[in-house]
Design an enzyme around this catalytic site. Sequence first.
Site, PDB file in Angstrom:
ATOM      1  N   ASP A 115       0.816  -1.213   0.000  1.00  0.00           N
ATOM      2  CA  ASP A 115       0.000   0.000   0.000  1.00  0.00           C
ATOM      3  C   ASP A 115       0.854   1.268   0.000  1.00  0.00           C
ATOM      4  OD1 ASP A 115      -2.503   1.222  -0.172  1.00  0.00           O
ATOM      5  OD2 ASP A 115      -2.628   1.541   1.982  1.00  0.00           O
ATOM      6  N   ASP A 153      -3.873  -4.204  -5.290  1.00  0.00           N
ATOM      7  CA  ASP A 153      -3.229  -2.906  -5.554  1.00  0.00           C
ATOM      8  C   ASP A 153      -1.793  -3.004  -6.057  1.00  0.00           C
ATOM      9  OD1 ASP A 153      -5.587  -1.901  -4.513  1.00  0.00           O
ATOM     10  OD2 ASP A 153      -4.723  -1.360  -2.580  1.00  0.00           O
ATOM     11  N   ASP A 312     -11.459   0.496   6.046  1.00  0.00           N
ATOM     12  CA  ASP A 312     -10.423   0.733   5.044  1.00  0.00           C
ATOM     13  C   ASP A 312      -9.193   1.396   5.656  1.00  0.00           C
ATOM     14  OD1 ASP A 312     -11.853  -0.192   2.729  1.00  0.00           O
ATOM     15  OD2 ASP A 312     -13.051   1.628   2.810  1.00  0.00           O
TER      16      ASP A 312
END
Length: 340
Positions: A115, A153, A312
């Site tokens: 991330d 991601d 999240d």
Amino acid sequence: MREKGARTTVMRLWLHAAVCLAAMLPLSGCRMYESPMRRGGLWVNPDSPAARQAHEREHEGKNGDAALIRRIAQQPVAEWFGPAPPRERARSITESAARTGSIPVLVAYHIPYRDCGRYSAGGARNRAAYRWWIEQFTLGIGDRRAIVVLEPDAVAQLVDRCVPRRLRKARLEMLRDAVALFAALPHVKVYLDAGNPNWIKNPARLVRPLREAGIEQADGFALNVSNFQPTRRTKAYGHRLSTALDKAHFIIDTSRNGNGPLRAHGAARHGIRARDSWCNPPGRALGEPPSTHTGDPLVDAYLWIKRPGESDGTCNGGPPAGRWWTKYALDLARNASHHR
């Protein structure tokens, strides 16, 4: 995208690819296996956070809340794997699923510089540590069935350049190795994450990194993981990307896309910055229930990959990423009831 067989080594997978290419066949044309998705339902965790919360609310006499949370608890939801050694947990889950003749959805989420150091920061220390973690994951699954979503991601972050240049080549190599290791398992389908249509708006930008990350050895790609893009839009985007990848199949995360994403005017009304509109946005809803019957030959499944009700990140009032958040879970279920 690949053939499934009893092969046990990555070398054999590459040999098979070489044979297909020598015969001038697309790799997708060399699949001669029965999809594990077609041989049973998806696994529901009887002890998920949602299941425990529904039980607690019922015990407290809050039957309305309990009924809403059961909208989540009774559905097959993915199990995410992070820093903890994954072998025993993967074994336990796949054995539990095997006893019921169902298939678990597992998410590998431990790539180094995960991330890009933001809300879900973490990941393995280095390439060697990541390789060991993936090997342990595959040993835990063994010869049992599973659907694996690989590194949400990770590829899209290469395209949007949040991953430093010095780490890009190594990340692609790690993903390619991970795809090959999962692909070597006889009853696993592995999907490499490809972001969502609101992130990398031109899917052509994803083609090269997906190829370099080993998409030809995977069963396809995943879209909309942890996001809110409508299924119709995501499917159209997936078809465009699939065309550029020799008709690769794909799966779509429908866990929270019932009301679509939070639009700019809605974000402004709630005092939310546009850049944070993806993170715990209010007013969202559960989407289509998980299913392997999509009516589209390229879409293998609608899945709840993001766990509805889990945060999240520490944004818009939420607890740390991955933490259960009862208020948000209730809102997702309550808003979905408006569409049923």
